[in-house]
Design an enzyme around this catalytic site. Structure first.
Site, mmCIF file in Angstrom:
data_model
loop_
_atom_site.group_PDB
_atom_site.id
_atom_site.type_symbol
_atom_site.label_atom_id
_atom_site.label_comp_id
_atom_site.label_asym_id
_atom_site.label_seq_id
_atom_site.Cartn_x
_atom_site.Cartn_y
_atom_site.Cartn_z
ATOM 1 N N HIS A 3 0.811 -1.209 0.000
ATOM 2 C CA HIS A 3 0.000 0.000 0.000
ATOM 3 C C HIS A 3 0.852 1.270 0.000
ATOM 4 C CE1 HIS A 3 -3.837 2.004 0.520
ATOM 5 N NE2 HIS A 3 -3.427 2.616 1.616
ATOM 6 N N PHE A 4 1.898 1.273 0.810
ATOM 7 C CA PHE A 4 2.796 2.429 0.905
ATOM 8 C C PHE A 4 4.094 2.107 0.172
ATOM 9 C CE2 PHE A 4 0.066 3.220 4.669
ATOM 10 C CZ PHE A 4 -0.383 4.485 4.316
#
Length: 289
Positions: free
Chosen positions: A266-267
């Protein structure tokens, strides 16, 4: 030339908005819009990578990071309201043309900016910033949509679970091929901000408002088709919040969209900063004057 990153505040609609700024103000502007549960802190590595060529602005949304955190009675905490503050900041700074990088919550804010003033947007970079139902990973989103549809004791529990240290850490390391590349400072920093008194209610309010973003998708897709805005999707392929089908879907309405999947989550900036910044610089050099 090396450009310092400045940490500034501006008053917008009576609220203090914190933002990071770097680069030559006369250069083309790149707006960085962060996601949940983080802040402009997520761009601490990317800003210096871009500031030699671009004027970079990275605000903290209201209720996040170092920006103001008024209570629910003093601010509505909707994505419309967050967008209004962001637009007000840009107006205050005299920015009326910009490329934007959107991630997670930054995406629905960015899409609203584009729908309101499409002539302001020069290009879009989306890093796990969703615009299609294809991107929703069912196991994650079923609970969120159930809570938004019928808030109450039976549905709130899983959403409060999303505010815990375990899930904050999970968002950073899940799907990352080499989790040792991700600094634990990230989730410790984010969790400290989530744990501020009253912030849980702010986050729950935004969870309840999230379906308004999905309702906008047909308008966003029409904007893409009408504008053919240059778009780069650089996506963590292992993200179990917004899956890689969300990246591929941009090609339906933007046939020239550039889509790259990286072996992260996600990051993705935390493990693939060099790769992602390379894609961004190559992309912007070709599409932004």
């Amino acid at each position: 030339m090396t450009y310092a990153v400045h940490h500034r505040t501006a008053t917008v609609n009576g609220l203090e908005v914190f933002y990071r700024e770097a680069g030559d103000p006369e250069a083309p502007t790149v707006l960085l819009l962060h996601g949940f549960p983080t802040s402009s802190h997520m761009f601490r590595g990317l800003i210096p990578e871009l500031a030699d060529r671009y004027h970079v602005i990275a605000p903290d949304h209201i209720g996040f990071g170092q920006s103001a955190m008024p209570g629910l009675s003093d601010f509505p905490y909707t994505f419309d309201a967050l967008t209004e503050v962001t637009a007000g900041l840009l107006q205050k700074l005299g920015v009326d043309r910009f490329a934007m990088y959107v991630q997670d919550y930054g995406a629905p804010i960015g899409w609203r900016l584009a729908l309101q003033t499409p002539e302001h947007i020069t290009a879009i970079i989306t890093q796990n910033g969703n615009a299609y139902e294809d991107g929703f990973v069912k196991a994650f989103w079923d609970g969120a949509f159930a809570y938004a549809k019928a808030p109450g004791p039976d549905t709130e529990g899983p959403m409060r679970g999303a505010l815990t240290p375990e899930i904050t850490r999970w968002q950073y390391v899940n799907g990352v091929a080499d989790p040792t590349l991700v600094s634990p400072d990230n989730w410790v920093h984010d969790q400290a901000l989530l744990d501020r008194p009253g912030n849980d209610e702010i986050q729950l309010k935004l969870f309840r408002d999230y379906p308004t973003n999905v309702d906008l998708y047909p308008q966003v897709h029409q904007y893409f088709r009408d504008s053919q805005v240059p778009l780069l999707a650089v996506w963590g392929a292992g993200d179990e919040i917004f899956g890689p089908d969300g990246a591929r879907a941009f090609g339906r309405d933007l046939p020239d969209a550039e889509i790259h999947l990286v072996d992260s989550g996600h990051f993705a900036l935390e493990s693939h900063l060099e790769t992602i910044s390379g894609h961004i610089k190559d992309f912007l050099a070709r599409v932004v004057a």
